[in-house]
Design a protein around this motif. Sequence first.
Motif, short mmCIF file in Angstrom:
data_model
loop_
_atom_site.label_atom_id
_atom_site.label_comp_id
_atom_site.label_asym_id
_atom_site.label_seq_id
_atom_site.Cartn_x
_atom_site.Cartn_y
_atom_site.Cartn_z
N LEU A 52 0.87 -1.19 0.00
CA LEU A 52 0.00 0.00 0.00
C LEU A 52 0.90 1.24 0.00
N ASN A 53 0.72 2.12 -1.01
CA ASN A 53 1.59 3.27 -1.19
C ASN A 53 0.78 4.57 -1.04
N LEU A 54 1.37 5.52 -0.28
CA LEU A 54 0.81 6.86 -0.17
C LEU A 54 1.57 7.77 -1.12
N ILE A 55 0.90 8.30 -2.14
CA ILE A 55 1.53 9.07 -3.20
C ILE A 55 1.07 10.53 -3.08
N LYS A 56 2.00 11.45 -3.16
CA LYS A 56 1.71 12.87 -3.09
C LYS A 56 2.25 13.56 -4.34
N LYS A 57 1.77 14.76 -4.58
CA LYS A 57 2.14 15.52 -5.77
C LYS A 57 2.89 16.78 -5.35
N ASN A 58 4.01 17.01 -5.99
CA ASN A 58 4.80 18.22 -5.74
C ASN A 58 4.20 19.37 -6.53
N GLU A 59 3.72 20.40 -5.81
CA GLU A 59 3.03 21.50 -6.46
C GLU A 59 3.96 22.34 -7.33
N GLN A 60 5.24 22.36 -7.00
CA GLN A 60 6.18 23.18 -7.77
C GLN A 60 6.60 22.50 -9.08
N THR A 61 6.95 21.20 -8.99
CA THR A 61 7.39 20.48 -10.19
C THR A 61 6.26 19.76 -10.90
#
Length: 912
Positions: A52-61
């Motif tokens: 189970l993976n928690l994935i986030k998004k970089n707002e700058q890149t």
Amino acid sequence: MATTLQQLISRDLFQQHTERIKYVIPVVKPSKRKKTHFLALVVNNLKNTYSLNLIKKNEQTDKYYKDRTWLFDEIQVVDAKHDDEDNEFEISFHGNQKQTFKWVTLQPNEKFSFLQTMCQIVNQVPLYSEIKFINLPSSNGFQTQQNINQQPMDDQSMTEKLSNNDDGEWNSTDESYQALTSREEADLERLLELEVENTINNAEAFTEKLSRDLSSMDSCNIQDIMASEQRVIDLMNVLQNAVEETFRLENKIIFYESQLKNVRDIVQKVEKKEAIVQIYNDNNNRLLDEVGQLVSKLDFTKDLEFILAECDLHSHRDQTKALEAAMKLQDSLQHEIPTALQSMKAVTEQRNYLKSIASMFSYRLKDHLYHLIGKLGEDCLERSMMMTTDGQLYEHTIVYQRLMPYSSFMKWLRECGPEQYTALIGSYSNQFGTIYEKEFAQFFDYHRSHYVHTTKGNSSTLMASSTSPTDVKRKSLAVNDLRNSDLRRNSYADTSDTASLRSSEISLTEWTEFDQFIEHMLKTIDPVCMGEQRFCNQFFDLEPNANISIPSTPVLNKRGSTITNDETDTSISNHSSTYSETTNAKKNSDHELWNILSELFHSFESDFNSFVLHYDKLDGIYSLYFLVRLTNHVIPAQDTGSFLTKAYGNILIHIKRNFDRYMQSQALEIEEAKDPKRTKIGILFFIKRFESFAKQTENVIKYGNQPRRPDIDRWYNRLMEKIFQSISRIAKEHQRVYKTPSQMIELENYHYLQLMLPSLKIPCLEQERREAKARYNNALNEYVNLYFRRPLEKLNIFFEGVQQKVQQGVREEEIGYQLAFSKQELRKVIKDCNLKDIKKGLEEMYKRVEKHVSDPENNLIQVIWRSMQEEFITQYKSIEEMIERCYPQSNIKLSFSIADVLNVFSEIAQTH
């Protein structure tokens, strides 16, 4: 969109050949719902493990990254919370640190799909059977953990099901795969049971049979569709007939509406005409009511006009009728007429007519009250002239009784005849202002001439009323001359006997008598002024809602006998306890009342200030009496807005100035005090005068509840500062002329001060008491050091030489080997210093002290003699110590002991 997101995440974060995403959903944290993350279920094809993976998004890149990864082995509990309205679920992990994470999905179906996928994975892999699912809904195809455990799976089939193609490639068709429903699975099982004879080897025959069955089912479906065509045609015919019938009904309705249109138009016209008629009738009724009310309000009969024109204002009966007619006239004049009706000629004429009647009656009423006020003023002036010898003020009760029946007329005049109202106020103020001016002048003149006090220790004297004013003035001038001569006297004649006459008991008696005198005056003035203020309030309608009453017990009755409830209670609050309710009146009414009372009592403040100034010229201490008494009289007053309270406040300002001027003169007198032209000064006159002043002042403040304590304390400190400065200055000046030691002058005066200040018990003088004691000790030490000198002169000179040798480096035990300071020389010096010569020198010294001290009976001589004795003993012990240190084991001692010296001092003191 979900597929595109999954492809982006899979391409950026996972290896295409070894890892693939099983399911991914967007989630948010319950505390931070604005930021979206992603949970992805990932399978590792090589290891056959799930994570189970928690994935986030970089707002700058704008790229995705893995924040955290958990293996399915670490999952302990999955809480679905199916009753939660926020789509929240919870997953607990075990390991080194047990953690629980909560997430919220954006849509309910995403939550259930995600959890269903996790259930399938756990169901397929026995290794994950320990994972617990709680709060799962019974619907949506979920299976509980018990059901999962009850359904064993073949490891080989599970492996085949989870594996990819032979080459390990990911087949994109699996993305659209959907599991069979329960019904489909049951049908498939029944089909397989019917074809059980077909084995795996006959799969082709079984497939052909299924194809034939499918073709048969398609043909049957086509035949059923063709057979139902006739039924469809029949249904269409029925619908067509219904449409035609609907058109016929619609045409009939249109015809009926065209027939009723004319009737509707006629009815609407009738309704409009009826509404117009109703409005016309309502307007007529309202106009009739308005005009009727206007006529009734503006109507003023001839009978009422005759009453106002011909009534006898002296008659009580006619006054009642006139008042009723006047109030009716006021109602008519003050009636609010609509703007539209004000321009009517009849209304304008009637209002002018009413105004002429009001003007006629207001002038008639003004003339009547003007003559009445003039007559009452003349009578009152005659009575006041007849009562000039008793020294009392009387309330104008008769005037109030005669004028109060006209208070309602004054109220009417204020509304309907403001010019006549103002003229009557001016007439009353001028008439009775002159009367009050004469009464207050006679009142203060009488008390000024009938109270004389010497303020020099004699008791107060209230002269009898039979004493002629000429004799009184003569005695007052004599006392004044005597006092002025005493104030100019700077000699020593002001002895302790005279100061004792100004003791606290005498001052207390003086204050009590003079306080009773002031109290008598205030108790005479208060009810007169308050009664006049109450009358003006009611008669001139300045505060119509106020209920004011004058104290029921006046100070004096007409025969001159005193009527009092409590001689010591003269607080203005007792005279105006009920009057305090008037403080909430309008400001303009207060201003009018103040103007009237200012005209009536225009001479009160000046007469009172002249009265106070008279006693201030006799002796400034009277300002303190007035200051304390008036302060006690004004401070407790509840009605701070009354004329009398404000007048007393202004008078207090003048009294305070008089008192400050008196204290300034006292300070200046001390500062400029001259040296007495005699050999012995003794106690300076201003010290004893300060003592007398302080005792008298403390008695005044003590029995006056200490209202002016800060002012007195400030002057106490200032006077003491001037006393200290003058003592030092006079002592130095006197020594230059008369050779009297300045230390003795300071010693005597500071000795007196340090005994006098504690006896006064004045808290603010504590610092001055300590300073006086310090100055006394300093003067004593200087005098002893200067005039005691050294009775053992030869011994002192001898050992001064010894000290010089020691300072030059000679050791103390070797001093005896010096020729000039040998033991033989020391014995010669000791032999010359015998007790007889010392006693003779001490007797001369005692006589010198007696000569310097101004009062031989004073115990100051014993104090100085004791200090000299201590100084002699100190010198004696110092010489003995020097002998022991410089001539050890020599057995050399003085020819007399300390006891012998003490006996000599005692004999000299007893002899003198």
